[in-house]
Design an enzyme around this catalytic site. Structure first.
Site, PDB file in Angstrom:
ATOM      1  N   LYS A  38      -6.213 -31.048  -2.907  1.00  0.00           N
ATOM      2  CA  LYS A  38      -5.138 -31.793  -3.582  1.00  0.00           C
ATOM      3  C   LYS A  38      -5.544 -32.104  -5.016  1.00  0.00           C
ATOM      4  O   LYS A  38      -4.751 -31.971  -5.949  1.00  0.00           O
ATOM      5  CB  LYS A  38      -4.833 -33.093  -2.822  1.00  0.00           C
ATOM      6  N   GLN A  82      -6.640 -40.838   2.267  1.00  0.00           N
ATOM      7  CA  GLN A  82      -6.783 -39.748   3.230  1.00  0.00           C
ATOM      8  C   GLN A  82      -7.074 -40.300   4.626  1.00  0.00           C
ATOM      9  O   GLN A  82      -7.970 -41.122   4.801  1.00  0.00           O
ATOM     10  CB  GLN A  82      -7.921 -38.809   2.778  1.00  0.00           C
ATOM     11  N   ASP A 105       2.495 -40.345  -0.023  1.00  0.00           N
ATOM     12  CA  ASP A 105       2.660 -39.658   1.271  1.00  0.00           C
ATOM     13  C   ASP A 105       3.499 -40.467   2.257  1.00  0.00           C
ATOM     14  O   ASP A 105       3.407 -40.262   3.471  1.00  0.00           O
ATOM     15  CB  ASP A 105       1.289 -39.318   1.872  1.00  0.00           C
TER      16      ASP A 105
END
Ligand code: NAD
Length: 285
Positions: A38, A82, A105
């Site tokens: 990413k 994450q 996200d």
């Protein structure tokens, strides 16, 4: 390329560079790989990208304190923590502590609720990446029977909502579904996000199915005798596989998305799209 051109134009006009922060706690190799990819792609399109790697024994309070700093920093436009986090951490509290305005996200309950209501919000990256993949491949969604294997908050559950929004008839299977094959055989579109290698066999799908593999499973490579292979350092050789028994399912499928490939790159592309959308909202461009 479109995003890179847009960013270059904004920066040339005197706007700040979009800044994405990727936070990782501990050094889980799969997480490091995802965060690294990413980060690289964000830099490629012209973002400033920061990986904040915190040690495994970081406390919940320490992580929340770092999040609060990024939330308050006007130079940071998107934040991704994450997953999975180490076992001693409370993922839900972390999700609730990311500013909804920087929540790239779709972890924050406010954004999850907005997506469920069909309102504008950052879309969850993997589910939206799957929808984009199907669209880009010319697969009709409306009216089709979609079966989702998995119901996690990150992938399965929001994916069902996005498919519903596109007028699919949606069914979820999960670890307590008694006869998964009886359900999956009805699927026009089957998406497996269970994280179980070999879960979906050829006899569990119908002829012509559209099959999307989301699972990322690291399994031992076996030798001809069925024993694990080891490298020169004595470490077992591993390979990345999905949830589908690929050859069996591919034989019956009209379209199939494999692992590796397919969903992974589309997830990253959606993170970048979301980063730019958050930036535009914050900077008013
Ligand atoms: P998770 O472990 O949180 O959820 C797994 C889900 O699968 C659960 O809802 C569980 O009920 C269901 N499940 C487990 N065993 C099952 C079985 N035998 N039959 C039916 N359902 C079963 O995982 P997650 O975060 O939702 O991720 C799912 C998979 O997708 C993992 O392999 C993960 O690594 C992968 N993933 C890939 C990407 C990508 O970009 N490629 C992104 C996110 C997740």
């Amino acid at each position: 390329m479109r995003l890179r051109r847009q960013i270059r134009r904004w920066v040339a006009d005197g706007h700040p560079q979009p800044h994405a922060v990727f936070m990782q706690v501990g050094d889980n190799p799969a997480s490091s790989q995802y965060v690294g990819m990413k980060n690289r792609q964000a830099e490629k399109i012209g973002c400033r990208s920061t990986i904040e790697l915190l040690p495994e024994d970081t406390t919940q309070q320490q992580l929340l304190a770092r999040l609060a700093i990024h939330n308050a920093d006007p130079g940071v436009h998107s934040i991704l923590v994450q997953l999975p986090l180490p076992g001693h951490m409370d993922e839900q509290q972390v999700a609730e502590s990311i500013s909804p305005l920087k929540d790239v996200d779709c972890f924050h309950p406010e954004n999850v609720g907005r997506v469920a209501l069909g309102l504008p919000a950052p879309r969850p990256a993997t589910p939206q990446g799957i929808i984009n993949l199907l669209d880009a491949s010319g697969i009709e969604l409306q009216g089709r029977h979609a079966v989702v294997l998995g119901r996690s908050n990150l992938v399965g559950k929001p994916l069902g909502l996005l498919l519903l929004e596109r007028n699919c008839t949606v069914c979820y299977c999960h670890s307590r579904t008694p006869d998964i094959g009886a359900v999956t055989r009805q699927a026009d579109i089957l998406i497996s996000a269970a994280g179980r290698a070999g879960l979906v066999t050829g006899d569990m799908v119908k002829q012509g199915v559209v099959a999307v593999d989301v699972g990322t499973n690291f399994v031992h490579i076996l030798d001809d005798a069925g024993e694990p292979e080891y490298d020169e350092q004595g470490e077992p050789r591993m390979q990345l596989v999905g949830d589908l028994l690929f050859d069996e399912v591919a034989e019956k499928a009209s379209w199939i998305s494999p692992v590796p490939g397919g969903v992974g790159p589309m997830t990253i592309a959606t993170v970048l799209e979301n980063t730019v959308a958050l930036y535009r909202r914050i900077e008013g461009v």
